[in-house]
Design an enzyme around this catalytic site. Sequence first.
Site, mmCIF file in Angstrom:
data_model
loop_
_atom_site.group_PDB
_atom_site.id
_atom_site.type_symbol
_atom_site.label_atom_id
_atom_site.label_comp_id
_atom_site.label_asym_id
_atom_site.label_seq_id
_atom_site.Cartn_x
_atom_site.Cartn_y
_atom_site.Cartn_z
ATOM 1 N N HIS A 27 32.586 -2.285 25.531
ATOM 2 C CA HIS A 27 31.903 -1.118 26.094
ATOM 3 C C HIS A 27 30.575 -0.914 25.361
ATOM 4 C CE1 HIS A 27 32.192 2.961 28.158
ATOM 5 N NE2 HIS A 27 31.135 3.102 27.356
ATOM 6 N N HIS A 65 26.075 -0.150 26.098
ATOM 7 C CA HIS A 65 25.054 0.382 26.999
ATOM 8 C C HIS A 65 23.740 -0.305 26.639
ATOM 9 C CE1 HIS A 65 27.270 3.764 28.939
ATOM 10 N NE2 HIS A 65 27.979 3.710 27.824
ATOM 11 N N LYS A 101 20.360 1.365 27.296
ATOM 12 C CA LYS A 101 19.974 2.500 26.458
ATOM 13 C C LYS A 101 19.708 2.094 25.010
ATOM 14 C CE LYS A 101 22.836 5.886 29.004
ATOM 15 N NZ LYS A 101 23.509 5.034 29.998
ATOM 16 N N HIS A 143 34.210 5.712 32.765
ATOM 17 C CA HIS A 143 34.128 6.680 31.679
ATOM 18 C C HIS A 143 35.142 7.783 32.024
ATOM 19 C CE1 HIS A 143 30.475 4.575 30.674
ATOM 20 N NE2 HIS A 143 30.216 5.392 29.668
ATOM 21 N N GLU A 170 35.859 12.024 28.686
ATOM 22 C CA GLU A 170 35.106 12.039 27.424
ATOM 23 C C GLU A 170 34.847 13.492 27.022
ATOM 24 O OE1 GLU A 170 31.231 9.893 25.340
ATOM 25 O OE2 GLU A 170 31.477 9.802 27.513
ATOM 26 N N ASP A 211 30.234 1.090 21.813
ATOM 27 C CA ASP A 211 29.581 2.022 22.729
ATOM 28 C C ASP A 211 28.068 1.984 22.562
ATOM 29 O OD1 ASP A 211 29.283 3.906 24.714
ATOM 30 O OD2 ASP A 211 30.525 5.430 23.783
ATOM 31 N N ASN A 212 27.512 2.853 21.751
ATOM 32 C CA ASN A 212 26.060 3.046 21.723
ATOM 33 C C ASN A 212 25.428 2.448 20.479
ATOM 34 O OD1 ASN A 212 27.396 5.676 23.074
ATOM 35 N ND2 ASN A 212 25.547 5.052 24.155
#
Length: 407
Positions: free
Chosen positions: A55, A57, A60, A203, A206, A302-303
């Site tokens: 997962h 991104h 971004k 998603h 969350e 994730d990020n």
Amino acid sequence: MSTDWLRNATLADGRRCDVGLADGSIAAVTAAETGGPGGVDLDGYVLLPSFVEPHAHLDKALTASRVENPAGDLLGAIRAMHAAAEGFTKADIARRADRALRIMLAHGTTAVRSHVDVGSSVGMRALEALAEVRAAWAGTVDVQLVALVGNPLAGQAGANLRDALRNGADIAGGCPHLDPEPDRAVGICLDAAADAGRPVDLHTDETLDPGRLTLATLADLVLRTGFPHGVTASHCVSLAVQPAAVQQRVCELVAEAGVAVVALPQTNLYLQGRDHPVGPPRGLTAVRPLQAAGALVAAGGDNLRDPFHPVGRGDPLEVAALMVTAGHLSPAAAVASVTAAPRAALGLPGVAVEPGAPADLVALRGEDLVAALAAADQDRLVWRAGRLVARTTVARTLHAPAPPEAP
């Protein structure tokens, strides 16, 4: 058939072995023969299957210095990113995604599933950019793209999802728990995926609000419709704050439906719980109850340095360490959550250090698995299909007393 040898490696179970690689696979695993002829000497390294990021991104990534999130929470990050995305060019998105993959590969990751924003202010630019990046990295890092659409899914967002699945997206995505009609939104995502013959990765919940539980809706619909493709639910934070009986029932439903759950400790520990000034709950799904029920639980980063998590490192060992610290997994189980589990969740072939397995491997500095996980040394070697694709060498000089002699 020529064989390349990795000599003197320590495996996860503590054995010291020589590992032979040929034609993209592991050809042999034998007892270590110290000083054997040729090959790469991995004395002082632990050899594992390479990491999988379930997962990310990529569209971004690496925007934290450009896109601020003063509130520090999920909605603040969403608003900040939506406002900034209009100014992201296709070339900018592609450059940042490429740089993010280089960071991940250096840490030992050879497969990445990335959600990519579709519609709203970014249109199809991000999907087009990441499709080009996916093609450029083929054979080194496998990239899967999830079409992440906005809400309401009953409107233009649902049309955007179907359009994206026809134009480069591998997987259907969305955020049903943020939709005005959450349960209906889950159904729309599943219908779009079924019609396109694709998996779905949503998603899911969350939030620490126990009133949001679309994970149960998702699992129930998968069972009732017989949805035939892979299903992944990412985040699932609200599951952790349900009453015990509800939590157990949902965990069992998830396991029965074959829904894979992706825990995302870095971002959710950062974003969640900010409105609880006393005794804030952990922003992490119910990892151990899910596993006890037989559900597949993977973990991801994730990020990577964006307004959703400004200090993400792209290192699965950091994720695994948090699965020990916050998820209360054993070190071995935590490492499995970033290796074997995400491979299964993403539908990839399994990898083990045994003959016949794909030679997708990472060597980590450390005397054993626990030491390698704890230190997370940047000194690493990475193989994809038997080919050395990344090597990071760390030089360290200490002006310190000599260590004591061994007894």
